[in-house]
Design an enzyme around this catalytic site. Structure first.
Site, PDB file in Angstrom:
ATOM      1  N   ASP A  32     -25.583  36.516   6.469  1.00  0.00           N
ATOM      2  CA  ASP A  32     -25.863  35.305   7.461  1.00  0.00           C
ATOM      3  C   ASP A  32     -27.264  35.473   7.636  1.00  0.00           C
ATOM      4  O   ASP A  32     -28.122  36.437   6.997  1.00  0.00           O
ATOM      5  CB  ASP A  32     -25.234  35.637   8.682  1.00  0.00           C
ATOM      6  CG  ASP A  32     -25.552  34.570   9.939  1.00  0.00           C
ATOM      7  OD1 ASP A  32     -25.710  33.742   9.625  1.00  0.00           O
ATOM      8  OD2 ASP A  32     -25.861  35.247  11.018  1.00  0.00           O
ATOM      9  N   ASP A  56     -29.546  33.589  10.453  1.00  0.00           N
ATOM     10  CA  ASP A  56     -30.012  33.769  12.042  1.00  0.00           C
ATOM     11  C   ASP A  56     -29.471  34.796  12.718  1.00  0.00           C
ATOM     12  O   ASP A  56     -28.259  35.047  12.758  1.00  0.00           O
ATOM     13  CB  ASP A  56     -29.935  32.430  12.720  1.00  0.00           C
ATOM     14  CG  ASP A  56     -30.816  31.426  12.069  1.00  0.00           C
ATOM     15  OD1 ASP A  56     -32.023  31.399  12.064  1.00  0.00           O
ATOM     16  OD2 ASP A  56     -30.056  30.405  11.684  1.00  0.00           O
ATOM     17  N   ASP A  88     -23.833  38.517  12.362  1.00  0.00           N
ATOM     18  CA  ASP A  88     -23.975  39.158  13.671  1.00  0.00           C
ATOM     19  C   ASP A  88     -23.082  38.482  14.589  1.00  0.00           C
ATOM     20  O   ASP A  88     -23.133  38.702  15.951  1.00  0.00           O
ATOM     21  CB  ASP A  88     -25.570  38.876  14.054  1.00  0.00           C
ATOM     22  CG  ASP A  88     -25.636  37.349  14.233  1.00  0.00           C
ATOM     23  OD1 ASP A  88     -25.461  36.719  13.424  1.00  0.00           O
ATOM     24  OD2 ASP A  88     -26.130  36.925  15.349  1.00  0.00           O
TER      25      ASP A  88
END
Length: 219
Positions: free
Chosen positions: A9, A11, A167
């Site tokens: 991922d 961001d 995250d």
């Protein structure tokens, strides 16, 4: 190392972009006479693509303004993509170490494809990414596994031999749905408990811990 590829991922995982996302959204909201939000609120607004970000930021009952706010957001963010955004500590070194072991690297984000490519090229120029995917009209957003499986296919690696690092619960759900080895990072936009509840096989607190978790992975 049993993982032949790792998909990341962007961001909250490789780069800390919350400040610029918050600034751009608040600018757009103000431009249209709407109330703004504290930066901390955007920890929950992000993750599901830009349209969902704006939908969450616009007050209930103001749905007619979603499209105008979205257009204002994109225009502002396009000019302020790098004001406050930077990679997290140790990320370039971690990526270099993985690549040196022969691991194929890729990025898969729900962020707009153009923005993803610009951020990766500017902030992680030394990383040897074999594929960089942002939100594309022909592919459903995460946690649908379609895009993750498309990345694995492009890399020529079976899903079971791919790690998926993120995250949020969206990333861990994507990993499970795609049959990949999900690893969470504790420095991003969501809590460790959320990552574990959604099937993270490991959670790393630093880039060095992430490298070790990927090296030790047993899919």
């Amino acid at each position: 190392m049993l993982l032949r590829a790792v998909i990341f991922d962007l961001d909250g995982t490789l780069v800390d972009s919350l400040g610029d996302i918050s600034d751009a959204t608040n600018h757009a909201l103000t431009h249209h006479g709407l109330p703004t939000h504290p930066e901390s609120a955007y920890l929950r607004f992000v993750g599901s693509g830009v349209r969902e970000l704006i939908r969450r930021a616009v007050p209930s009952g103001q749905a007619a303004l979603i499209e105008p706010v979205l257009a204002s957001y994109k225009a502002y963010y396009d000019d302020h993509l790098f004001d406050r955004t930077a990679h997290y500590p140790g990320i370039p070194e971690m990526l270099t170490a993985l690549a040196a072991q022969g691991t194929k690297l890729a990025v898969l984000s729900n962020k707009s494809d153009d923005f993803v490519k610009r951020l990766v090229a500017r902030l992680l120029p030394q990383a040897s990414f074999a594929a960089v995917y942002g939100e594309r009209p022909e592919l459903p957003r995460k946690p649908d596994p379609t895009a993750a499986l498309a990345v694995a296919s492009e890399l020529g690696v079976p899903p079971a031999a791919c790690g998926f690092v993120g995250d949020t619960s969206i990333d861990m759900d994507t990993a499970r749905a795609a049959g990949m080895y999900g690893v969470g990072v504790a420095w991003g936009f969501r809590e460790v408990d959320e990552l574990k509840a959604h099937g993270a096989r490991a959670v790393a607190a630093t880039a060095a811990e992430l490298l070790a978790a990927l090296r030790d992975a047993r899919p």
